[in-house]
Design a protein around this motif. Structure first.
Motif, short mmCIF file in Angstrom:
data_model
loop_
_atom_site.label_atom_id
_atom_site.label_comp_id
_atom_site.label_asym_id
_atom_site.label_seq_id
_atom_site.Cartn_x
_atom_site.Cartn_y
_atom_site.Cartn_z
N VAL A 10 0.84 -1.21 0.00
CA VAL A 10 0.00 0.00 0.00
C VAL A 10 0.87 1.25 0.00
CG1 VAL A 10 -1.93 -1.12 1.14
CG2 VAL A 10 -0.19 0.01 2.53
N ASP A 11 0.28 2.35 -0.49
CA ASP A 11 0.93 3.66 -0.47
C ASP A 11 0.59 4.32 0.87
OD1 ASP A 11 1.71 6.33 -0.83
OD2 ASP A 11 1.20 6.31 -2.96
N LEU A 12 1.61 4.68 1.62
CA LEU A 12 1.39 5.25 2.94
C LEU A 12 0.79 6.65 2.86
CD1 LEU A 12 4.56 4.03 4.86
CD2 LEU A 12 2.32 2.93 4.60
N LYS A 13 0.72 7.23 1.66
CA LYS A 13 0.04 8.51 1.49
C LYS A 13 -1.47 8.33 1.38
CE LYS A 13 3.96 10.66 -0.89
NZ LYS A 13 4.43 11.28 -2.16
N GLY A 14 -1.91 7.09 1.27
CA GLY A 14 -3.33 6.79 1.18
C GLY A 14 -3.98 6.69 2.54
N PRO A 15 -5.18 6.13 2.62
CA PRO A 15 -5.96 6.15 3.86
C PRO A 15 -5.60 5.10 4.89
CG PRO A 15 -7.23 5.13 2.12
CD PRO A 15 -5.96 5.62 1.48
N TYR A 16 -4.86 4.05 4.52
CA TYR A 16 -4.69 2.93 5.43
C TYR A 16 -3.98 3.26 6.75
CZ TYR A 16 -6.57 -0.24 1.97
OH TYR A 16 -7.41 -0.86 1.09
N PRO A 17 -2.96 4.12 6.76
CA PRO A 17 -2.32 4.42 8.05
C PRO A 17 -3.27 5.01 9.08
CG PRO A 17 -0.89 5.09 6.25
CD PRO A 17 -2.22 4.72 5.63
N ARG A 18 -4.38 5.58 8.63
CA ARG A 18 -5.33 6.19 9.56
C ARG A 18 -6.44 5.22 9.98
NH1 ARG A 18 -4.32 9.91 5.58
NH2 ARG A 18 -6.29 9.49 4.49
N LEU A 19 -6.37 3.99 9.49
CA LEU A 19 -7.44 3.03 9.76
C LEU A 19 -7.03 1.95 10.76
CD1 LEU A 19 -8.89 2.64 6.14
CD2 LEU A 19 -9.86 3.93 8.05
N GLY A 20 -5.91 2.12 11.42
CA GLY A 20 -5.53 1.20 12.48
C GLY A 20 -5.02 -0.14 12.02
N VAL A 21 -4.52 -0.22 10.79
CA VAL A 21 -4.00 -1.48 10.29
C VAL A 21 -2.47 -1.42 10.24
CG1 VAL A 21 -6.07 -1.95 8.95
CG2 VAL A 21 -4.15 -0.78 7.87
N ASP A 22 -1.86 -2.58 10.17
CA ASP A 22 -0.42 -2.70 10.06
C ASP A 22 -0.04 -2.55 8.59
OD1 ASP A 22 2.29 -3.41 10.48
OD2 ASP A 22 1.82 -5.53 10.12
N CYS A 23 0.55 -1.41 8.22
CA CYS A 23 0.78 -1.08 6.82
C CYS A 23 2.18 -1.48 6.35
CB CYS A 23 0.58 0.41 6.59
SG CYS A 23 -1.10 0.98 6.87
N TRP A 24 2.22 -2.06 5.16
CA TRP A 24 3.48 -2.43 4.51
C TRP A 24 3.58 -1.67 3.20
CZ3 TRP A 24 6.89 -6.53 6.17
CH2 TRP A 24 6.52 -7.08 7.41
N GLY A 25 4.33 -0.55 3.24
CA GLY A 25 4.55 0.27 2.05
C GLY A 25 5.94 0.05 1.50
N ARG A 26 6.43 1.04 0.76
CA ARG A 26 7.75 0.91 0.12
C ARG A 26 8.88 0.76 1.12
NH1 ARG A 26 8.17 2.41 -5.31
NH2 ARG A 26 6.23 3.18 -6.24
N SER A 27 8.71 1.30 2.31
CA SER A 27 9.79 1.27 3.31
C SER A 27 9.91 -0.08 4.01
CB SER A 27 9.56 2.37 4.36
OG SER A 27 8.35 2.17 5.05
N ARG A 28 8.95 -0.99 3.78
CA ARG A 28 9.00 -2.32 4.39
C ARG A 28 8.95 -3.35 3.27
NH1 ARG A 28 4.51 -2.66 9.07
NH2 ARG A 28 5.81 -4.41 9.77
N ASN A 29 9.72 -4.38 3.41
CA ASN A 29 9.76 -5.44 2.41
C ASN A 29 8.62 -6.42 2.66
OD1 ASN A 29 10.32 -7.46 0.61
ND2 ASN A 29 12.36 -7.95 1.42
N ALA A 30 7.57 -6.30 1.87
CA ALA A 30 6.38 -7.14 2.08
C ALA A 30 6.71 -8.62 1.96
CB ALA A 30 5.29 -6.75 1.09
N PHE A 31 7.77 -8.95 1.22
CA PHE A 31 8.12 -10.36 1.04
C PHE A 31 8.62 -11.00 2.33
CE2 PHE A 31 8.37 -8.78 -3.32
CZ PHE A 31 7.64 -9.74 -3.99
N THR A 32 8.89 -10.20 3.34
CA THR A 32 9.30 -10.75 4.64
C THR A 32 8.10 -10.95 5.56
OG1 THR A 32 9.66 -8.57 5.67
CG2 THR A 32 11.50 -9.54 4.43
N PHE A 33 6.92 -10.59 5.11
CA PHE A 33 5.72 -10.71 5.95
C PHE A 33 5.39 -12.17 6.19
CE2 PHE A 33 1.14 -11.36 6.31
CZ PHE A 33 0.84 -10.57 7.41
#
Length: 206
Positions: free
Chosen positions: A16-39
């Motif tokens: 997800v893009d951290l400029k979008g709405p998800y950071p404000r919705l209380g979810v654990d966000c994985w954007g460009r700064s986190r490697n989603a492949f390690t999830f």
């Protein structure tokens, strides 16, 4: 039979893009700064794998620029594997070429279509949730419970802009939406996906 949510389960949003709405919705966000492949955490997911190599222009872009269709670095395959393991919902543009590549069920009417293995698919227009463009979208849902109904409106009057400005369609009746905004989910749509992911984690009790 009744159902209860697992109230303490963390919901995760991947790619997800951290400029979008998800950071404000209380979810654990994985954007460009986190490697989603390690999830590898537990809990339902909302996955937005990059769509540039899968969308309506993918084949044309391959012919013009050599950008190979489906060459997304394994993002879609990983997102699909996480979805099937954790439950939740995957979002991609309508007519995504990934559906054929991964043998996914196609939506065929304005409603959820049931498939095998606790899987449902649908098409929804994000304009019903406040997007400036129609933005026809396919959702793939995996959960222990059937998904709830969405806003199925396909009212063309709800869209004030269009993607691409009619360059390829010749339709210039509406202004072009800025490229940096086209991929962002409207807050109401993101909230609906969060609710779907939470719903997928419900447990049934007799």
């Amino acid at each position: 039979m009744r159902d209860r949510p697992n109230d303490h389960t963390q919901i995760h949003a991947l790619f997800v893009d951290l400029k979008g709405p998800y950071p404000r919705l209380g979810v654990d966000c994985w954007g460009r700064s986190r490697n989603a492949f390690t999830f590898n955490a537990a809990g339902p997911v909302i996955v937005h794998p990059p769509c540039g190599r899968w969308g309506a222009m993918a084949r044309l872009n391959q012919q013009r620029w050599g950008a190979k269709v489906g060459d997304d670095g394994g993002c879609f395959a990983f997102a699909l594997s996480v979805l099937r393991r954790n439950g939740g919902v995957l979002e991609h543009p309508a007519r995504s070429l990934a559906w054929n590549t991964f043998a996914l069920p196609y939506p065929h009417k304005t409603a959820w279509n049931a498939a095998q293995n606790n899987t449902w698919v649908c098409e929804v227009w994000q304009s019903a949730y406040g997007h400036s463009c129609h933005k026809r979208t396919w959702l793939l849902y995996v959960g222990a419970q059937p998904p709830f109904e969405l806003d199925w409106r396909r009212d063309r009057a709800l869209a004030t802009h269009q993607v691409g400005g009619g360059v390829h369609t010749g339709n210039r009746s509406k202004p072009r939406l800025a490229q940096k905004l086209t991929h962002l989910s409207p807050p109401l749509f993101a909230a609906a996906l969060v609710q779907l992911a939470a719903h997928s984690d419900r447990v049934s009790y007799a």
